[in-house]
Write a protein that holds these residues in place. Sequence first.
Motif, mmCIF file in Angstrom:
data_model
loop_
_atom_site.group_PDB
_atom_site.id
_atom_site.type_symbol
_atom_site.label_atom_id
_atom_site.label_comp_id
_atom_site.label_asym_id
_atom_site.label_seq_id
_atom_site.Cartn_x
_atom_site.Cartn_y
_atom_site.Cartn_z
ATOM 1 N N ARG A 1 0.145 4.855 1.383
ATOM 2 C CA ARG A 1 0.167 3.953 2.539
ATOM 3 C C ARG A 1 -1.174 3.229 2.682
ATOM 4 O O ARG A 1 -2.218 3.722 2.296
ATOM 5 N N TRP A 2 -1.108 2.062 3.262
ATOM 6 C CA TRP A 2 -2.275 1.196 3.431
ATOM 7 C C TRP A 2 -3.261 1.825 4.415
ATOM 8 O O TRP A 2 -2.889 2.524 5.354
ATOM 9 N N ASP A 3 -4.555 1.555 4.217
ATOM 10 C CA ASP A 3 -5.605 2.207 4.998
ATOM 11 C C ASP A 3 -5.558 1.852 6.481
ATOM 12 O O ASP A 3 -5.980 2.654 7.321
ATOM 13 N N GLY A 45 7.805 -20.854 -4.224
ATOM 14 C CA GLY A 45 6.604 -20.898 -5.049
ATOM 15 C C GLY A 45 5.468 -20.021 -4.589
ATOM 16 O O GLY A 45 4.441 -19.925 -5.285
ATOM 17 N N GLY A 46 5.614 -19.367 -3.438
ATOM 18 C CA GLY A 46 4.526 -18.535 -2.931
ATOM 19 C C GLY A 46 4.581 -17.114 -3.435
ATOM 20 O O GLY A 46 5.383 -16.756 -4.300
ATOM 21 N N ARG A 47 3.724 -16.290 -2.887
ATOM 22 C CA ARG A 47 3.645 -14.888 -3.281
ATOM 23 C C ARG A 47 4.713 -14.077 -2.554
ATOM 24 O O ARG A 47 5.060 -14.364 -1.406
ATOM 25 N N GLN A 48 5.232 -13.050 -3.217
ATOM 26 C CA GLN A 48 6.158 -12.105 -2.608
ATOM 27 C C GLN A 48 5.675 -10.685 -2.891
ATOM 28 O O GLN A 48 5.213 -10.390 -3.993
ATOM 29 N N LEU A 49 5.787 -9.819 -1.897
ATOM 30 C CA LEU A 49 5.487 -8.412 -2.098
ATOM 31 C C LEU A 49 6.282 -7.585 -1.103
ATOM 32 O O LEU A 49 6.762 -8.100 -0.088
ATOM 33 N N HIS A 50 6.414 -6.312 -1.415
ATOM 34 C CA HIS A 50 7.162 -5.379 -0.580
ATOM 35 C C HIS A 50 6.189 -4.436 0.121
ATOM 36 O O HIS A 50 5.028 -4.294 -0.293
ATOM 37 N N THR A 51 6.663 -3.788 1.183
ATOM 38 C CA THR A 51 5.877 -2.746 1.852
ATOM 39 C C THR A 51 5.222 -1.811 0.847
ATOM 40 O O THR A 51 4.061 -1.404 1.005
ATOM 41 N N HIS A 52 5.948 -1.481 -0.199
ATOM 42 C CA HIS A 52 5.479 -0.565 -1.248
ATOM 43 C C HIS A 52 4.155 -1.017 -1.840
ATOM 44 O O HIS A 52 3.336 -0.188 -2.272
ATOM 45 N N ALA A 74 -7.743 7.777 14.584
ATOM 46 C CA ALA A 74 -8.216 6.526 13.997
ATOM 47 C C ALA A 74 -8.378 6.614 12.484
ATOM 48 O O ALA A 74 -8.626 5.604 11.827
ATOM 49 N N GLU A 75 -8.217 7.814 11.925
ATOM 50 C CA GLU A 75 -8.352 7.972 10.478
ATOM 51 C C GLU A 75 -7.084 7.492 9.778
ATOM 52 O O GLU A 75 -5.975 7.671 10.288
ATOM 53 N N PRO A 76 -7.207 6.873 8.603
ATOM 54 C CA PRO A 76 -6.005 6.473 7.866
ATOM 55 C C PRO A 76 -5.058 7.647 7.657
ATOM 56 O O PRO A 76 -5.475 8.740 7.253
ATOM 57 N N ALA A 77 -3.779 7.407 7.939
ATOM 58 C CA ALA A 77 -2.780 8.469 7.800
ATOM 59 C C ALA A 77 -2.702 8.967 6.364
ATOM 60 O O ALA A 77 -2.446 10.154 6.127
ATOM 61 N N SER A 78 -2.941 8.091 5.403
ATOM 62 C CA SER A 78 -2.861 8.496 3.996
ATOM 63 C C SER A 78 -3.843 9.618 3.699
ATOM 64 O O SER A 78 -3.501 10.590 3.003
ATOM 65 N N GLY A 79 -5.065 9.502 4.199
ATOM 66 C CA GLY A 79 -6.065 10.532 3.957
ATOM 67 C C GLY A 79 -5.779 11.818 4.703
ATOM 68 O O GLY A 79 -5.936 12.917 4.156
ATOM 69 N N ALA A 118 5.507 13.800 -9.005
ATOM 70 C CA ALA A 118 5.140 12.652 -9.831
ATOM 71 C C ALA A 118 3.756 12.104 -9.516
ATOM 72 O O ALA A 118 3.195 11.343 -10.308
ATOM 73 N N ASN A 119 3.195 12.472 -8.364
ATOM 74 C CA ASN A 119 1.903 11.930 -7.966
ATOM 75 C C ASN A 119 0.742 12.637 -8.650
ATOM 76 O O ASN A 119 0.870 13.760 -9.144
ATOM 77 N N ASP A 120 -0.407 11.978 -8.632
ATOM 78 C CA ASP A 120 -1.612 12.564 -9.210
ATOM 79 C C ASP A 120 -2.249 13.616 -8.307
ATOM 80 O O ASP A 120 -3.091 14.396 -8.756
ATOM 81 N N GLY A 121 -1.892 13.598 -7.024
ATOM 82 C CA GLY A 121 -2.464 14.544 -6.081
ATOM 83 C C GLY A 121 -1.542 14.744 -4.906
ATOM 84 O O GLY A 121 -0.467 14.135 -4.836
ATOM 85 N N PRO A 122 -1.929 15.594 -3.951
ATOM 86 C CA PRO A 122 -1.069 15.884 -2.808
ATOM 87 C C PRO A 122 -0.887 14.679 -1.891
ATOM 88 O O PRO A 122 -1.674 13.735 -1.908
ATOM 89 N N GLY A 123 0.146 14.747 -1.064
ATOM 90 C CA GLY A 123 0.350 13.730 -0.035
ATOM 91 C C GLY A 123 1.700 13.058 -0.083
ATOM 92 O O GLY A 123 2.066 12.354 0.858
ATOM 93 N N GLY A 124 2.443 13.237 -1.164
ATOM 94 C CA GLY A 124 3.737 12.570 -1.254
ATOM 95 C C GLY A 124 3.591 11.061 -1.106
ATOM 96 O O GLY A 124 2.591 10.466 -1.529
ATOM 97 N N ALA A 125 4.574 10.427 -0.467
ATOM 98 C CA ALA A 125 4.527 8.975 -0.287
ATOM 99 C C ALA A 125 3.386 8.543 0.619
ATOM 100 O O ALA A 125 2.893 7.415 0.512
ATOM 101 N N TRP A 126 2.923 9.456 1.485
ATOM 102 C CA TRP A 126 1.853 9.090 2.405
ATOM 103 C C TRP A 126 0.573 8.680 1.675
ATOM 104 O O TRP A 126 -0.187 7.853 2.175
#
Length: 408
Positions: free
Chosen positions: A62-64, A163-170, A88-93, A51-59
Amino acid sequence: MTDPPSLPDAPADDRLLDVVVIGAGQAGLSAAHHLLRSGLRAWDDVVVLDANDGPGGAWRHRWDSLTLGAAHGVHDLPGLPLGTPDPAEPASGVVARYYGAYEDAFALPVIRPVAVASVASADGGFAVTARDGRVWRTRAVVNATGTWDSPYVPHYPGIENFGGRQLHTHDYTAATDFAGRRVLVVGGGTSAAQFVLDLDRTGVETVWTTRGAPRWTDRSFDAEWGRAVEASVSARTVRGLSPHSVVAATGLPLTGMYPPAIASGLLVSRGPLLRFTPTGAVLAGPGPDGHGFPSQGAADRLIDDDVRARVRALPGHAVDDDGWEVPVDTVLWATGFRASLGHLSSLHLREPGGGIVMAADGVTMTRQPGLFLVGYGASASTLGATRAGRKAARAAARYVAEEDAVSA
């Protein structure tokens, strides 16, 4: 070998494939590799839909600030070691580059982006239908969709009035997005602990809440530990029970950056979350007077009076004698994921207990011959996913061979 589709959006044809692999993360790539090694042919017999546009799966999502050195377990794929990238490189890359190189090295038949909408029984096999209407007919399916697309957010009283912001790890991208805010981090897993540290490094004030004492452990996360975790999870899935959360099976490693953060008072759970108010959260403790300081499990030995004093210095006030209301601006739900299996709903695989009955091999669906599930239960980790991919590929190849023998 035939040529792959000439365009990313080329329609599927009417051929009957032997195996369709859904997902190109760790488990899916491992399965595809072993399917080709079994003698099945790329593109003619096997395709991988991602389903992704490129390789890496869920990784790749992930945040930088999650560096390779801080990531919890990136394991080798079969036949091509990861090597020693810069920690020290982002795991996503790192992982996206590694998975891409792996697909190229073994000429894996990956088609992307293909978001699968449904898998249905059809003519003794399966029809795999994408959201754009394309259909692949196949005798067997290896489902390797993981969990990333199914974030889990529990319900707490009053959340609809917060009333504040909510977000998930995703949806987390960078700690700098929370400058000047006080963030309630909800969850007892590795991601929650890493968020607390990540936010603190950029000067963001955090409040950490867990349902119970954090599951800190001194046990080494070695191969023996991995086998014990897989056995524990498998004991549930073979009975059709839903898998426990990752941290319930693995615990949190009481090593590295974590002990100093605990001893400083930063990485200390303030107890269970009870409910929300429009401007904050009500926690079981501790309040400014120190009452109700919760256990930190195996980390209690790192907690002294100075740590307790720093923790209870957080603003707040007693509420109805059962907790402490703490003003917060943002809620970060680090509450995990569930298996992404909605596209399998027409097969009615769920048991009354919410799980799926798995055979003893951990990948074979007992109620649906020809369907193999990886990235579920014991194979949800990257280490387990690699092994499960191999098991599923061998089981799928054997299933196809047996079907050939029956029809011969």
